[in-house]
Design a protein around this motif. Sequence first.
Motif, mmCIF file in Angstrom:
data_model
loop_
_atom_site.group_PDB
_atom_site.id
_atom_site.type_symbol
_atom_site.label_atom_id
_atom_site.label_comp_id
_atom_site.label_asym_id
_atom_site.label_seq_id
_atom_site.Cartn_x
_atom_site.Cartn_y
_atom_site.Cartn_z
ATOM 1 N N LYS A 214 0.917 -1.381 -0.025
ATOM 2 C CA LYS A 214 -0.015 -0.038 0.131
ATOM 3 C C LYS A 214 0.774 1.258 -0.017
ATOM 4 C CE LYS A 214 -4.103 -1.881 2.357
ATOM 5 N NZ LYS A 214 -4.758 -2.291 3.575
ATOM 6 N N ILE A 215 1.795 1.125 0.798
ATOM 7 C CA ILE A 215 2.956 2.289 0.748
ATOM 8 C C ILE A 215 3.217 2.631 -0.631
ATOM 9 C CG2 ILE A 215 5.154 2.968 1.833
ATOM 10 C CD1 ILE A 215 4.344 1.627 4.390
ATOM 11 N N LYS A 216 3.778 1.457 -0.988
ATOM 12 C CA LYS A 216 4.509 1.469 -2.521
ATOM 13 C C LYS A 216 3.496 2.351 -3.340
ATOM 14 C CE LYS A 216 7.131 -1.374 -5.548
ATOM 15 N NZ LYS A 216 7.261 -2.969 -5.930
ATOM 16 N N GLN A 217 2.339 2.005 -3.223
ATOM 17 C CA GLN A 217 1.310 2.475 -4.266
ATOM 18 C C GLN A 217 0.809 3.951 -3.966
ATOM 19 O OE1 GLN A 217 -1.778 -0.372 -4.861
ATOM 20 N NE2 GLN A 217 -0.178 -1.874 -5.516
ATOM 21 N N ASN A 218 0.719 4.305 -2.556
ATOM 22 C CA ASN A 218 -0.121 5.637 -2.078
ATOM 23 C C ASN A 218 0.915 6.479 -1.226
ATOM 24 O OD1 ASN A 218 -2.573 4.148 -3.411
ATOM 25 N ND2 ASN A 218 -2.466 2.943 -1.405
ATOM 26 N N ALA A 219 1.711 6.019 -0.561
ATOM 27 C CA ALA A 219 2.439 6.913 0.321
ATOM 28 C C ALA A 219 3.432 7.903 -0.550
ATOM 29 C CB ALA A 219 3.065 6.182 1.159
ATOM 30 N N SER A 220 3.564 8.990 -0.035
ATOM 31 C CA SER A 220 4.626 10.017 -0.370
ATOM 32 C C SER A 220 6.057 9.543 -0.072
ATOM 33 C CB SER A 220 4.399 11.594 0.477
ATOM 34 O OG SER A 220 4.687 11.154 1.898
ATOM 35 N N ASP A 221 6.996 9.768 -0.401
ATOM 36 C CA ASP A 221 8.416 9.391 -0.184
ATOM 37 C C ASP A 221 8.649 9.426 1.313
ATOM 38 O OD1 ASP A 221 8.818 8.645 -2.897
ATOM 39 O OD2 ASP A 221 10.303 10.392 -3.337
ATOM 40 N N LEU A 222 8.351 10.608 1.821
ATOM 41 C CA LEU A 222 8.660 11.001 3.138
ATOM 42 C C LEU A 222 8.064 9.900 4.225
ATOM 43 C CD1 LEU A 222 9.984 12.640 5.720
ATOM 44 C CD2 LEU A 222 7.850 14.091 5.731
ATOM 45 N N PHE A 225 9.664 6.540 3.882
ATOM 46 C CA PHE A 225 11.026 6.642 4.557
ATOM 47 C C PHE A 225 10.660 6.427 5.856
ATOM 48 C CE2 PHE A 225 14.160 8.634 6.665
ATOM 49 C CZ PHE A 225 15.407 8.443 6.626
ATOM 50 N N LEU A 226 9.629 7.230 6.473
ATOM 51 C CA LEU A 226 9.499 6.845 7.918
ATOM 52 C C LEU A 226 8.890 5.487 8.387
ATOM 53 C CD1 LEU A 226 8.309 10.397 8.777
ATOM 54 C CD2 LEU A 226 10.413 9.626 9.410
ATOM 55 N N ALA A 227 8.094 5.104 7.305
ATOM 56 C CA ALA A 227 7.265 3.652 7.674
ATOM 57 C C ALA A 227 8.349 2.403 7.666
ATOM 58 C CB ALA A 227 6.407 3.496 6.575
ATOM 59 N N MET A 228 9.295 2.785 6.500
ATOM 60 C CA MET A 228 10.507 1.710 6.274
ATOM 61 C C MET A 228 11.164 1.338 7.620
ATOM 62 S SD MET A 228 12.200 1.882 2.845
ATOM 63 C CE MET A 228 13.618 1.341 3.242
ATOM 64 N N LYS A 229 11.376 2.477 8.679
ATOM 65 C CA LYS A 229 11.806 2.202 9.669
ATOM 66 C C LYS A 229 11.292 1.044 10.761
ATOM 67 C CE LYS A 229 15.445 4.764 8.963
ATOM 68 N NZ LYS A 229 16.796 4.349 8.825
ATOM 69 N N HIS A 230 9.933 1.304 10.890
ATOM 70 C CA HIS A 230 9.128 0.424 11.492
ATOM 71 C C HIS A 230 9.186 -1.064 10.771
ATOM 72 C CE1 HIS A 230 7.059 3.193 14.416
ATOM 73 N NE2 HIS A 230 7.102 4.201 13.226
ATOM 74 N N ILE A 231 8.969 -1.042 9.548
ATOM 75 C CA ILE A 231 8.797 -2.339 8.848
ATOM 76 C C ILE A 231 10.169 -3.230 9.060
ATOM 77 C CG2 ILE A 231 8.565 -3.501 6.724
ATOM 78 C CD1 ILE A 231 6.558 -1.355 6.134
ATOM 79 N N GLN A 232 11.512 -2.404 8.809
ATOM 80 C CA GLN A 232 12.776 -3.084 8.784
ATOM 81 C C GLN A 232 12.763 -3.605 10.208
ATOM 82 O OE1 GLN A 232 15.132 0.119 7.996
ATOM 83 N NE2 GLN A 232 15.844 -0.880 5.899
ATOM 84 N N GLN A 233 12.255 -3.140 11.383
ATOM 85 C CA GLN A 233 12.458 -3.441 12.884
ATOM 86 C C GLN A 233 11.640 -4.675 12.723
ATOM 87 O OE1 GLN A 233 14.214 -1.981 15.406
ATOM 88 N NE2 GLN A 233 13.652 -4.327 16.427
ATOM 89 N N ASP A 234 10.477 -4.830 12.437
ATOM 90 C CA ASP A 234 9.583 -6.069 12.064
ATOM 91 C C ASP A 234 10.180 -7.290 11.613
ATOM 92 O OD1 ASP A 234 7.667 -4.997 13.364
ATOM 93 O OD2 ASP A 234 6.161 -4.564 11.477
#
Length: 270
Positions: A214-222, A225-234
């Motif tokens: 969903k992020i890939k399709q709809n989110a802004s770059d910022l 970037f922020l969401a990736m930190k969470h997902i990397q932790q997961d």
Amino acid sequence: MSSNLTVCGVCEYSNIKKISVVWCSECDEGLCEECKVHHAASKATRDHSIVQISKYQKLPSIILKITQTCSKHNEKYQIFCKKHDSPCCRRCVVETHDNCGELNAIDDLTQNVKSSNAFLEVEQMLAELSENLQRIRKGRQDNVKSLKENKTKIEKEIKETRILINNHLDELQESLIKELYAIEEKENKKISCLISSIQEKEREITECQTNLDKIKQNASDLQTFLAMKHIQQDVTNNEQFIESLLKENNMNHVTISFKREKLWKLYLPL
Ligand SMILES: [Zn+2]
Ligand SMILES: [Zn+2]
Ligand SMILES: [Zn+2]
Ligand SMILES: [Zn+2]
């Protein structure tokens, strides 16, 4: 002994057939009624003892076979030689037993023989022998009986033992099966528990994948970037989870085995 007891020997000599009524053991022949009278009157035979034919026929064959005349000299036995323990006729005495010493007249010896001590002794000995044999036979027969009883009793015991062994084996089988079920259940529980936590992790990963999509399709770059930190932790958390699973040997393939030999050693020497 004459071949025909029932025919008068004297009359038969003159080719006349007459039925005998008495037997003279000394003449060794049967006599008809008429000849019996002559026999009793004649000087040569009046001392002979006679018996009724019917009575004579009742004597056992062993007695009938005993001859009362000397077969060698064809003379009546008259003397008994104690040394040779044998009856002798007059000629025997002269020829063979002249120096034997103790010779007795048979007539003296046979007097009252049936009531003599020797006769009584023989009677008594026979009675004792018969009694002994009877007792021994009875003992052996009792033994046969008791053997049969032994056999029956032991056969029963063998059958009872078999039932005991059967029961014991039934119990053994039951307890082994119970143990088997318990082991399987315990291992099942452990694996099911693990599967549940793995499924939980799978759900989390799927959620991460959906979110990333969903992020890939709809989110802004910022936002990305922020969401990736969470997902990397997961992702890191999940990697650690898999590592810990492998470390704890939880991934080993569990089997149950049955050592029959060990069981035999335990239960066969009953
Ligand atoms: Zn006759
Ligand atoms: Zn006679
Ligand atoms: Zn003789
Ligand atoms: Zn002699």
